[in-house]
Design a protein around this motif. Structure first.
Motif: not given
Lengths: 217, 217
Positions: A189-190, A196, A200, B178-180, B182-183, B185-187
């Motif tokens: 998931a990371v 991303t 960016r 790292a984006g929106s 929803e991310n 989750r991975g973090i």
């Protein structure tokens, strides 16, 4: 390597062959596998003398099997050779990802991770998640130095240790023991936040672990 | 800081105050908050002159609100002051974790991550996930140098940029976009493999990102 013709599969196959492992680069399309192996050996020569092409079932005869397809095909590929994977160490390296504008988001199968879904598709295999975040381009450039850390997760202690040692055998990669296969969820998931960052920020992000030393044995 | 009396909350509060931000260290138990702030100021003196204790509702009056409770309490704490969080930047720093023998595993709420669950509990807030992996002990030692990278995810561009700048304002921390949300989750989920590495390797693992530079603007 099952489905080893993509960039990440080629890179891992070449790196493993270059340190002396016998590697079968398998594909559903064995002519394509033969073409890729021909290109790799033409480019890198002698160091890849232990790399040969084959079908996926031929590649699945190896002691350690790497599922190197794109994420969408990983589970089905494991299922197609499930009988052959009984008792074997099977490395899952895929991440489920979708691009949405300026970011990636993770796509997670019902089982929680692709590695766990592969385990469900090949219940007799000793599945180990590894190599999710190593940049394909850097892997494929055998003259370049890798500098990347690899989180390794799997339920079978012997299989997980073997994969940690296999990762450590590639110069510039360091394997870290991240626990049981369930922890593949976080490892996979990371990938979305990490990739991303590449969209960016300038440059290309690589995951590193600082402060951690030798495995406690 | 809501629920800022724990090790991570104290550390973030002290670091933010030490670089000049006005910080209210809030707690359900304001006497405990006062005790902690007294100890921190006694230890570090003048640099913490902008740190004051308060209740959670008092802390929630700030422009930027950090939810620093343990994971189990984070969502309920956000809900308890949800009206006050409308339109505000709210930082979620919790990871849901459970220890099983020699490893940690992640515990994920229905929404996919604690940050998203906080967003659901306080729909008017601009929730940003950040600071999940910074070691609490290192944060709290103001004389020590931090060297840790922070993945920052949130849906509101202005809020996310503000948090990236806030992270960058603490010496030794670097924020990465790292984006929106929803991310998150991975973090959050990668905390389990990272902390498992601490149990299975010497030393203390810290997440770093190499190769990535300035944000593209």
């Amino acid at each position: 390597m099952l489905g080893g013709t993509g960039p990440a599969g080629q890179g891992v196959a070449a790196r493993l062959a270059a340190v002396g492992h016998d590697v079968v680069l398998g594909s559903r399309d064995p002519e394509r596998a033969a073409g890729i192996v021909g290109e790799l050996r033409a480019r890198w020569g002698e160091p890849l003398k232990t790399l040969v092409p084959g079908t996926n079932p031929e590649a699945a005869k190896s002691d350690v099997v790497v599922i190197a397809t794109v994420a969408d095909a990983a589970i089905e590929t494991a299922r197609s050779v499930a009988d052959q994977l009984d008792g074997k160490v099977v490395i899952s390296m895929a991440n489920g990802l979708e691009k949405h504008g300026r970011e990636f988001r993770c796509v997670v199968p019902e089982e929680g991770s692709i590695a766990e879904a592969i385990q469900a598709a090949a219940p007799g295999a000793k599945v180990v998640a590894a190599l999710q975040h190593v940049p394909a381009a850097a892997l494929a450039d055998l003259d370049g130095e890798l500098a990347s850390d690899v989180l390794v997760a799997g339920d079978d202690d012997v299989a997980r240790s073997l994969v940690l040692d296999l990762v450590d055998s590639i110069s510039g990669l360091r394997g870290f023991d991240a626990g049981s296969l369930e922890n593949a969820r976080g490892i996979e998931a990371v990938a979305a936040p990490l990739l991303t960052i590449n969209l960016r920020h300038q440059g290309e992000a690589t995951l590193r672990i600082t402060g951690a030393g030798e495995r406690r044995r």
